[in-house]
Design a protein around this motif. Structure first.
Motif, short mmCIF file in Angstrom:
data_model
loop_
_atom_site.label_atom_id
_atom_site.label_comp_id
_atom_site.label_asym_id
_atom_site.label_seq_id
_atom_site.Cartn_x
_atom_site.Cartn_y
_atom_site.Cartn_z
N ILE A 1 4.49 0.84 0.45
CA ILE A 1 4.77 -0.59 0.41
C ILE A 1 3.75 -1.30 -0.48
O ILE A 1 4.10 -2.19 -1.25
CB ILE A 1 4.73 -1.18 1.84
CG1 ILE A 1 5.88 -0.60 2.68
CG2 ILE A 1 4.80 -2.70 1.81
CD1 ILE A 1 5.83 -0.98 4.14
N CYS A 2 2.50 -0.90 -0.39
CA CYS A 2 1.44 -1.61 -1.13
C CYS A 2 1.49 -1.32 -2.62
O CYS A 2 0.75 -1.93 -3.38
CB CYS A 2 0.07 -1.26 -0.56
SG CYS A 2 -0.44 0.42 -0.91
N ARG A 3 2.33 -0.41 -3.04
CA ARG A 3 2.44 -0.12 -4.47
C ARG A 3 3.85 -0.34 -4.98
O ARG A 3 4.05 -0.88 -6.06
CB ARG A 3 2.01 1.32 -4.73
CG ARG A 3 1.99 1.69 -6.21
CD ARG A 3 1.45 3.07 -6.42
NE ARG A 3 0.08 3.20 -5.93
CZ ARG A 3 -0.49 4.35 -5.59
NH1 ARG A 3 0.18 5.48 -5.68
NH2 ARG A 3 -1.74 4.38 -5.16
N GLN B 1 1.48 -2.60 8.50
CA GLN B 1 0.04 -2.72 8.28
C GLN B 1 -0.25 -2.29 6.84
O GLN B 1 0.32 -1.30 6.37
CB GLN B 1 -0.71 -1.79 9.23
CG GLN B 1 -0.52 -2.10 10.70
CD GLN B 1 -1.32 -3.32 11.12
OE1 GLN B 1 -2.36 -3.60 10.56
NE2 GLN B 1 -0.80 -4.03 12.10
N ILE B 2 -1.09 -3.05 6.16
CA ILE B 2 -1.50 -2.67 4.80
C ILE B 2 -3.02 -2.55 4.83
O ILE B 2 -3.74 -3.41 4.30
CB ILE B 2 -1.06 -3.74 3.76
CG1 ILE B 2 0.43 -4.06 3.87
CG2 ILE B 2 -1.40 -3.31 2.34
CD1 ILE B 2 1.35 -3.02 3.29
N PRO B 3 -3.54 -1.50 5.48
CA PRO B 3 -4.99 -1.48 5.70
C PRO B 3 -5.82 -1.39 4.44
O PRO B 3 -6.91 -1.95 4.37
CB PRO B 3 -5.21 -0.25 6.58
CG PRO B 3 -3.89 0.35 6.83
CD PRO B 3 -2.84 -0.38 6.07
N CYS B 4 -5.35 -0.66 3.43
CA CYS B 4 -6.23 -0.46 2.26
C CYS B 4 -5.69 -1.10 0.99
O CYS B 4 -6.37 -1.11 -0.02
CB CYS B 4 -6.49 1.02 2.04
SG CYS B 4 -5.18 1.88 1.14
N GLY B 5 -4.47 -1.61 1.02
CA GLY B 5 -3.91 -2.23 -0.18
C GLY B 5 -3.82 -1.28 -1.35
O GLY B 5 -3.88 -1.69 -2.51
N GLY B 6 -3.70 0.00 -1.06
CA GLY B 6 -3.58 1.01 -2.12
C GLY B 6 -4.91 1.49 -2.65
O GLY B 6 -4.97 2.41 -3.46
N MET B 7 -6.01 0.92 -2.17
CA MET B 7 -7.32 1.28 -2.73
C MET B 7 -7.82 2.61 -2.20
O MET B 7 -8.62 3.28 -2.84
CB MET B 7 -8.33 0.17 -2.43
CG MET B 7 -7.96 -1.13 -3.13
SD MET B 7 -8.98 -2.51 -2.63
CE MET B 7 -10.54 -2.07 -3.38
N ALA B 8 -7.35 3.00 -1.00
CA ALA B 8 -7.86 4.25 -0.42
C ALA B 8 -6.75 5.28 -0.19
O ALA B 8 -7.00 6.34 0.37
CB ALA B 8 -8.56 3.96 0.90
N GLU B 9 -5.53 4.96 -0.65
CA GLU B 9 -4.41 5.90 -0.48
C GLU B 9 -4.29 6.34 0.97
O GLU B 9 -4.09 7.52 1.25
CB GLU B 9 -4.62 7.12 -1.39
CG GLU B 9 -4.82 6.78 -2.85
CD GLU B 9 -3.52 6.80 -3.63
OE1 GLU B 9 -2.55 7.37 -3.14
OE2 GLU B 9 -3.51 6.23 -4.73
N CYS B 10 -4.40 5.40 1.90
CA CYS B 10 -4.41 5.79 3.32
C CYS B 10 -3.05 6.28 3.79
O CYS B 10 -2.95 7.02 4.77
CB CYS B 10 -4.88 4.62 4.17
SG CYS B 10 -3.68 3.26 4.26
N GLY B 11 -1.98 5.84 3.16
CA GLY B 11 -0.64 6.29 3.53
C GLY B 11 -0.03 5.58 4.72
O GLY B 11 1.11 5.88 5.10
N VAL B 12 -0.74 4.63 5.31
CA VAL B 12 -0.21 3.94 6.49
C VAL B 12 1.07 3.19 6.16
O VAL B 12 1.96 3.03 7.01
CB VAL B 12 -1.29 2.99 7.06
CG1 VAL B 12 -0.71 2.05 8.10
CG2 VAL B 12 -2.42 3.80 7.66
N CYS B 13 1.20 2.73 4.92
CA CYS B 13 2.36 1.91 4.55
C CYS B 13 3.47 2.75 3.90
O CYS B 13 4.35 2.20 3.24
CB CYS B 13 1.92 0.80 3.61
SG CYS B 13 1.41 1.42 1.99
N ALA B 14 3.45 4.08 4.10
CA ALA B 14 4.43 4.95 3.45
C ALA B 14 5.83 4.76 4.02
O ALA B 14 6.01 4.56 5.22
CB ALA B 14 4.00 6.40 3.59
S1 FES Z 1 -2.08 0.38 2.65
FE1 FES Z 1 -3.14 2.24 2.27
S2 FES Z 1 -1.79 3.31 0.92
FE2 FES Z 1 -0.75 1.40 1.30
#
Ligand code: FES
Length: 234
Positions: A215-217, A192-205
């Motif tokens: 992953i998104c970065r 899952q890439i919920p925020c695409g790095g915009m919110a630093e959600c960490g889901v894609c760590a």
């Molecule tokens: S999708 Fe939120 S930090 Fe990568």
């Protein structure tokens, strides 16, 4: 880069909820096997971007694959940002290439298979049966047959979810010791890439030996030797 494209066609992928997109003028996109793109169609209603992965059909036509908002329709304008992070880096000298899919998303590996073919490599696909027809120059194996090609390969690419790749490599641990580092191993991890790095959600760590990467970065492709499989296994 950022660029606008018209969504030309949307058609179903073998994975439920995932589609293939064809974009008008997509030859302008610098697509690379495994390298992520982020798309937004309507910036007023979509706060966060959608992750899209390069894929390729049997004729070598690029498309993007992903799980898109239900509102996206052919004819819509799509704003794309990318490429994000790292894709596959197939050594130009590799002549024996193994592509391992741990689920039905083998189409994430199809651009890499063609790249290998174009540099005169033999190509092995290892994974579950796929409804997508593989080119005749690809030799097929099941996942259980990994020992038949593991020592043969000069380059190995794997794609799957974080849990699937962790489980796969932990099962192969004795074949994955430092003395086997002569073979480059790269891993595409989809998530899952919920925020695409915009919110630093960490889901894609993703855990590596030194730190967690996103992953998104940094991805979606990682050096297989840098990932910390012991943390990944479920
Ligand atoms: S999708 Fe939120 S930090 Fe990568």
């Amino acid at each position: 880069m950022r660029a606008n494209f018209i969504l030309d066609q949307i058609f179903a992928a073998p994975i439920e909820g995932e589609v293939f997109l064809r974009l008008a003028g997509s030859e302008r996109l610098p697509l690379t096997a495994g390298q992520l793109w982020l798309g937004v169609s309507d910036p007023l209603s979509e706060l966060l971007p959608t992750a899209l992965y390069p894929a390729m059909d049997e004729e070598g036509q690029w498309y993007l694959a992903g799980s898109i908002p239900s509102e996206w329709q052919p004819g819509d304008r799509l704003n794309l940002r990318g490429p994000v992070g790292r894709g596959f880096t197939l050594p130009r000298t590799s002549r024996r290439v193994a592509c391992v899919s741990l689920d039905e998303r083998m189409y994430y590996l199809s651009p890499l298979m063609r790249q290998a073919f174009l540099q005169a490599a033999e190509v092995v696909y290892c994974g579950p049966p796929t409804p997508i027809r593989l080119p005749p120059w690809v030799e097929m194996f099941t996942l259980d047959q990994w020992q038949e090609w593991w020592e043969w390969a000069e380059y190995i690419a794997v794609q799957g979810s974080l849990l699937a790749v962790g489980t796969f490599f932990n099962r192969l641990a004795e074949k994955f010791l430092p003395d086997s580092r002569r073979v480059p191993i790269e891993v595409l991890i989809h998530s899952q890439i919920p925020c695409g790095g915009m919110a630093e959600c960490g889901v894609c760590a993703v855990p590596t030996r030194r730190k967690w990467l996103l992953i998104c970065r940094n991805g979606a492709v990682f050096d297989g030797y840098q990932l910390d499989w012991s943390v990944i296994e479920g």
